[in-house]
Design a protein around this motif. Sequence first.
Motif, mmCIF file in Angstrom:
data_model
loop_
_atom_site.group_PDB
_atom_site.id
_atom_site.type_symbol
_atom_site.label_atom_id
_atom_site.label_comp_id
_atom_site.label_asym_id
_atom_site.label_seq_id
_atom_site.Cartn_x
_atom_site.Cartn_y
_atom_site.Cartn_z
ATOM 1 N N UNK A 62 31.068 44.952 27.653
ATOM 2 C CA UNK A 62 32.139 44.712 28.625
ATOM 3 C C UNK A 62 31.657 43.711 29.660
ATOM 4 N N UNK A 63 32.384 42.661 29.794
ATOM 5 C CA UNK A 63 31.980 41.616 30.731
ATOM 6 C C UNK A 63 32.772 41.710 32.017
ATOM 7 N N UNK A 64 32.059 41.840 33.077
ATOM 8 C CA UNK A 64 32.703 41.902 34.385
ATOM 9 C C UNK A 64 32.571 40.566 35.100
ATOM 10 N N UNK A 65 33.482 40.381 36.013
ATOM 11 C CA UNK A 65 33.447 39.122 36.764
ATOM 12 C C UNK A 65 32.440 39.200 37.909
ATOM 13 N N UNK A 66 32.311 40.370 38.453
ATOM 14 C CA UNK A 66 31.378 40.506 39.571
ATOM 15 C C UNK A 66 30.326 41.578 39.276
ATOM 16 N N UNK A 67 29.177 41.314 39.763
ATOM 17 C CA UNK A 67 28.057 42.223 39.504
ATOM 18 C C UNK A 67 28.267 43.567 40.175
ATOM 19 N N UNK A 68 28.760 43.542 41.349
ATOM 20 C CA UNK A 68 28.935 44.818 42.064
ATOM 21 C C UNK A 68 29.913 45.720 41.324
ATOM 22 N N UNK A 69 30.935 45.098 40.772
ATOM 23 C CA UNK A 69 31.916 45.885 40.018
ATOM 24 C C UNK A 69 31.294 46.431 38.738
ATOM 25 N N UNK A 70 30.511 45.594 38.152
ATOM 26 C CA UNK A 70 29.839 46.038 36.929
ATOM 27 C C UNK A 70 28.928 47.217 37.247
ATOM 28 N N UNK A 71 28.225 47.062 38.317
ATOM 29 C CA UNK A 71 27.322 48.142 38.721
ATOM 30 C C UNK A 71 28.126 49.418 38.979
ATOM 31 N N UNK A 72 29.212 49.240 39.590
ATOM 32 C CA UNK A 72 30.068 50.396 39.893
ATOM 33 C C UNK A 72 30.540 51.045 38.584
ATOM 34 N N UNK A 73 30.939 50.226 37.692
ATOM 35 C CA UNK A 73 31.421 50.747 36.403
ATOM 36 C C UNK A 73 30.305 51.514 35.692
#
Length: 268
Positions: A62-73
Amino acid sequence: MSHFGRSGPPDITDTYSLLVLNITFRTTADDLFPLFDKYGKVVDIFIPKDRRTGDSRGFAFVRYKYADEAQKAVERLDGRVVDGREITVQFAKYGPNAERIRKTSACLASTRHKGRIIESFPRSRYRSRSRSPRKRHRDDNYKDRDYRRRSRSRSYDRHERDRYRGKDKDYRRRSRSRSASPDYSKGRGRGRYDDDRRSSSRSMSASPARRSVSPRKSPSPRKASPPRGGSPDRHSRDGRTPSPRSVSPRGRPAESRSPSPRNSDVDE
DNA sequence: GTTGAGCGTT
């Protein structure tokens, strides 16, 4: 929505990939999208599929646009039950943009931290889930990704192997037909394939004797049974047996063994 | 139709 994985990687310039493991073989990108999209902007979802069967391999990216969101996910979706299976979400490390990931981890973990990257998740580590026993021997064999690619499932392996064998045979046969090309005949092409296949055995140090036995394996052991059916063995042994044909038909031991024809009649 | 450690496509 369902355009994920339709045209390869769209743009991995500013995206952060997450590796989703332990998903069901039926889970698709569309199923994961709403889940991950809730925690951030998902740019793309890719689920590796088998080249031959086309089935899901059990994990997704899953590719996120922002790192913080990815981290959250990762923190939120990691361990979440999807389709009855507990998925494992973590940052992709061996991807094409692995470098970026590293920077990301270090960045959002702690800028002043000089050490590694992934180790920078004190918070997510709080949830000590039982996913430790999962890894084991793979820790040191990560470089063998090519190896594990072949055999990731024991049961599945046999299917693939069978298919591959058939394909390989066909391939070789065709190659042979083209004897006109010395290139392959030279051994370069063929050798490569052979080597590959042999390597597949994984145990090169294994006893070569096994190799001899493998092809020897007869599909019908009955035939090889010397005691019962005729005696091809004797025939091939040497010229000691003048003419098995003249000895066996009727004058064979059959007569000697069953002096009474009646017996033979009753027996059969 | 099956399986279950792991890191990816045009």
